[in-house]
Design a protein around this motif. Structure first.
Motif, mmCIF file in Angstrom:
data_model
loop_
_atom_site.group_PDB
_atom_site.id
_atom_site.type_symbol
_atom_site.label_atom_id
_atom_site.label_comp_id
_atom_site.label_asym_id
_atom_site.label_seq_id
_atom_site.Cartn_x
_atom_site.Cartn_y
_atom_site.Cartn_z
ATOM 1 N N ASN A 196 -2.018 -22.728 7.083
ATOM 2 C CA ASN A 196 -1.233 -22.008 6.081
ATOM 3 C C ASN A 196 -0.437 -20.870 6.721
ATOM 4 O O ASN A 196 0.712 -20.610 6.343
ATOM 5 N N GLU A 197 -1.040 -20.196 7.686
ATOM 6 C CA GLU A 197 -0.308 -19.152 8.408
ATOM 7 C C GLU A 197 0.927 -19.752 9.084
ATOM 8 O O GLU A 197 2.016 -19.166 9.057
ATOM 9 N N ILE A 198 0.754 -20.918 9.701
ATOM 10 C CA ILE A 198 1.881 -21.573 10.380
ATOM 11 C C ILE A 198 2.968 -21.919 9.357
ATOM 12 O O ILE A 198 4.156 -21.651 9.577
ATOM 13 N N PRO B 22 -8.103 -24.528 6.245
ATOM 14 C CA PRO B 22 -6.656 -24.463 6.029
ATOM 15 C C PRO B 22 -6.005 -23.143 6.480
ATOM 16 O O PRO B 22 -4.777 -23.078 6.517
ATOM 17 N N HIS B 23 -6.799 -22.136 6.827
ATOM 18 C CA HIS B 23 -6.220 -20.797 6.998
ATOM 19 C C HIS B 23 -5.077 -20.773 8.019
ATOM 20 O O HIS B 23 -3.979 -20.288 7.726
ATOM 21 N N HIS B 24 -5.327 -21.296 9.216
ATOM 22 C CA HIS B 24 -4.280 -21.198 10.243
ATOM 23 C C HIS B 24 -3.118 -22.159 9.984
ATOM 24 O O HIS B 24 -1.970 -21.853 10.303
ATOM 25 N N THR C 33 -5.861 -11.589 15.957
ATOM 26 C CA THR C 33 -7.239 -11.974 15.732
ATOM 27 C C THR C 33 -7.563 -11.861 14.251
ATOM 28 O O THR C 33 -7.371 -10.795 13.676
ATOM 29 N N CYS C 34 -8.031 -12.948 13.642
ATOM 30 C CA CYS C 34 -8.455 -12.853 12.244
ATOM 31 C C CYS C 34 -9.728 -12.015 12.188
ATOM 32 O O CYS C 34 -10.736 -12.359 12.805
ATOM 33 N N GLY C 35 -9.677 -10.924 11.462
ATOM 34 C CA GLY C 35 -10.803 -9.992 11.422
ATOM 35 C C GLY C 35 -11.736 -10.256 10.248
ATOM 36 O O GLY C 35 -11.674 -11.307 9.612
ATOM 37 N N GLU D 239 -1.625 -12.510 4.184
ATOM 38 C CA GLU D 239 -1.982 -11.280 4.897
ATOM 39 C C GLU D 239 -1.751 -11.418 6.386
ATOM 40 O O GLU D 239 -1.130 -10.585 7.028
ATOM 41 N N CYS D 240 -2.362 -12.480 6.944
ATOM 42 C CA CYS D 240 -2.360 -12.622 8.393
ATOM 43 C C CYS D 240 -0.949 -12.861 8.910
ATOM 44 O O CYS D 240 -0.543 -12.263 9.908
ATOM 45 N N SER D 241 -0.170 -13.722 8.223
ATOM 46 C CA SER D 241 1.205 -13.963 8.664
ATOM 47 C C SER D 241 2.006 -12.671 8.651
ATOM 48 O O SER D 241 2.704 -12.342 9.613
HETATM 49 ZN ZN ZN Z 1 -6.293 -14.811 9.500
#
Ligand code: ZN
Length: 479
Positions: free
Chosen positions: A239-241, A235-237, A29-31, A210-212
């Motif tokens: 970019n995580e992918i 773009p956040h998710h 979960t993105c906090g 961070e999230c990745s």
């Molecule tokens: Zn995130």
């Protein structure tokens, strides 16, 4: 166990939940970014995630949920520098406020609540992996991800990014890069601002990395579920992918769930319109934590939620109805025996409640099942078709429903007091209230009206409302 179906943003279809590890659902979960108080739009998403995890547990799954706390980003670093304090000192107040807020809304703590600043080494290692694979470039001391090397970029949000021009405002970064889609994995330090000295050079991590790094550290290369607000898909998710899948060669997430926006009175929430609310703003206006929770969970997560005063009023009435119903089950007296029709009725309500939530967390369906039951049972009680042994069975069902909804406990006044809001007098404990009510009855019986009035005033001052019911008994509740 009901088969849980969830809408995957990636496929744009309902898909069955089939956890990678038997019996355990792993969720990221993105906090919050802790540079100010979270607003109620944020809490809409956090409450959706809470309902999801509570429901999965009610279905017998173990849940392993990780939520990050972004305690390093451009604004935090700037604000901390201006205030002349460390990042830790600056963010501590907002982290504490966030913890208070989620507890006030009965949002369960994720199994892991992790701070970005505690995971710099994990991010550095991930960036090194991407560097070794030739997916990055350096410019002015910063390290960028070269999106041209990840052809699947855009597969989640379906946004065609190829035509994006350099200088287009794709990301909030103000750094030089080769392609508008490229994003900073690592940012060069700015004069006078905080930075980390690491193997890949001095600087600080970008937000996406961070999230990745934290998701894969705690949950493995492939997660069952990744959640966030709909505005995070691009773009956040994406970019995580790009970071995670290029680094591991495995799919990063099996099910992507995105919660829709919350709007206020039909308008986008914004500071300039003066309709930007934190939780504390709502509490200061006299709304209860349980009311806010109920309203935020009552609309299924993929529908836009229009937050209005009317909606708050209705939510408050709905909870009142549920609490009165439980109170009636606990205190009213019914003829002995059990009615098989009532037993069948409650079984159906339980099945419908679960089926609603298993249908992509459709809280509207689940609530309809619950309120239909309340209506039918109240009718049976009024007509004498309800028997004493049915009460514990219905109370057990209410407890099951509330394991997901978490609105039945009448502790709003206490919670507000803890936040320094609401009545200043501490609430009387229920036992003491019962004793006072008994004492008042006794005083009236011996015609000691002075004492009877004293007790009534004492109860009123403590925020307790006493009501006489149809069947002659006395009921009370907190204001
Ligand atoms: Zn995130």
């Amino acid at each position: 166990m009901t088969q849980v179906m969830l809408h995957n943003t990636m496929s744009n279809r309902l898909e069955p939940l089939a956890p990678l590890h038997a019996g355990e659902v792993r969720i990221y979960t993105c906090g919050p970014t802790v540079y100010s108080f979270a607003h109620i739009g944020n809490f809409r998403t956090f409450i959706f995630q809470d309902v999801l995890r509570r429901f999965l547990r009610s279905q017998g799954y173990r849940v392993l949920q990780v939520m990050n706390v972004t305690d390093v980003d451009d604004r935090i670093i700037q604000n901390a520098s201006h205030a002349g304090v460390s990042i830790r000192e600056y963010t501590e107040k907002y982290i504490q406020a966030f913890l208070e807020d989620i507890s006030t809304l009965n949002i369960e703590m994720p199994e892991e609540l992790v701070r970005a600043t505690d995971h710099i080494e994990d991010m550095v290692a991930l960036i090194e992996t991407l560097e070794h694979k030739g997916l990055t470039y350096r410019s002015d001391g910063s390290i960028y991800y070269r999106i041209a090397k990840f052809p699947e970029y855009g597969k989640l949000s379906k946004i065609d990014t190829h035509g994006m021009k350099a200088g287009a405002r794709v990301d909030v970064d103000q750094y030089e890069k080769d392609d508008a889609r490229d994003f900073a994995l690592w940012k060069a330090p700015k004069a006078g601002e905080h930075f980390w000295e690491t193997r890949i050079g001095p600087g600080r991590p970008g937000w996406h990395v961070e999230c990745s790094a934290m998701a894969m550290k705690y949950l493995g290369d492939t997660l069952d579920i990744h959640t966030g607000g709909v505005d995070l898909a691009f773009p956040h998710h994406e970019n995580e992918i790009a970071q995670s899948e290029a680094a591991t060669g495995h799919p990063f997430v099996r099910l992507w769930l995105h919660a829709e926006h919350l709007i206020i009175d039909g308008q986008k929430m914004s500071k300039s319109l003066g309709n930007f609310y934190t939780l504390r703003d709502l509490f200061a206006r006299g709304h209860k934590p349980s009311t806010v929770r109920f309203l935020l969970l009552s609309v299924p997560y993929r529908r836009q939620l229009n937050f209005t005063d009317d909606g708050l009023k209705q939510a408050e009435n709905s909870i009142e109805r549920l609490r009165n119903f439980v109170d009636r089950l606990q205190t009213a007296k019914f003829p002995a025996g059990s009615n098989p029709e009532i037993v069948k009725r409650v079984q159906k309500a339980e099945a419908d409640f679960d089926a609603g939530l298993a249908d992509d967390v459709n809280t509207a369906l689940a609530l309809a099942a619950l309120f239909d039951l309340v209506r039918d049972v109240n009718t049976a009680m009024d007509r004498g078709g309800f028997l004493q042994q049915d009460a514990p069975r219905i109370l057990a069902a209410m407890e099951k429903f509330d394991a997901v909804l978490a609105v039945l406990k009448d502790d709003d006044a206490d919670k507000l007091r803890k936040l320094g809001l609401g009545s200043k007098t501490p609430a009387l404990p229920p036992q003491q209230i019962e004793t006072l009510i008994e004492e008042r009855l006794a005083a009236r019986r011996r015609r000691d009206f002075k004492r009877s009035d004293e007790i009534r005033n004492q109860l009123a001052d403590s925020g307790v409302i006493v009501e006489d019911t149809k069947d002659g008994s006395i009921r009370w509740k907190y204001k």
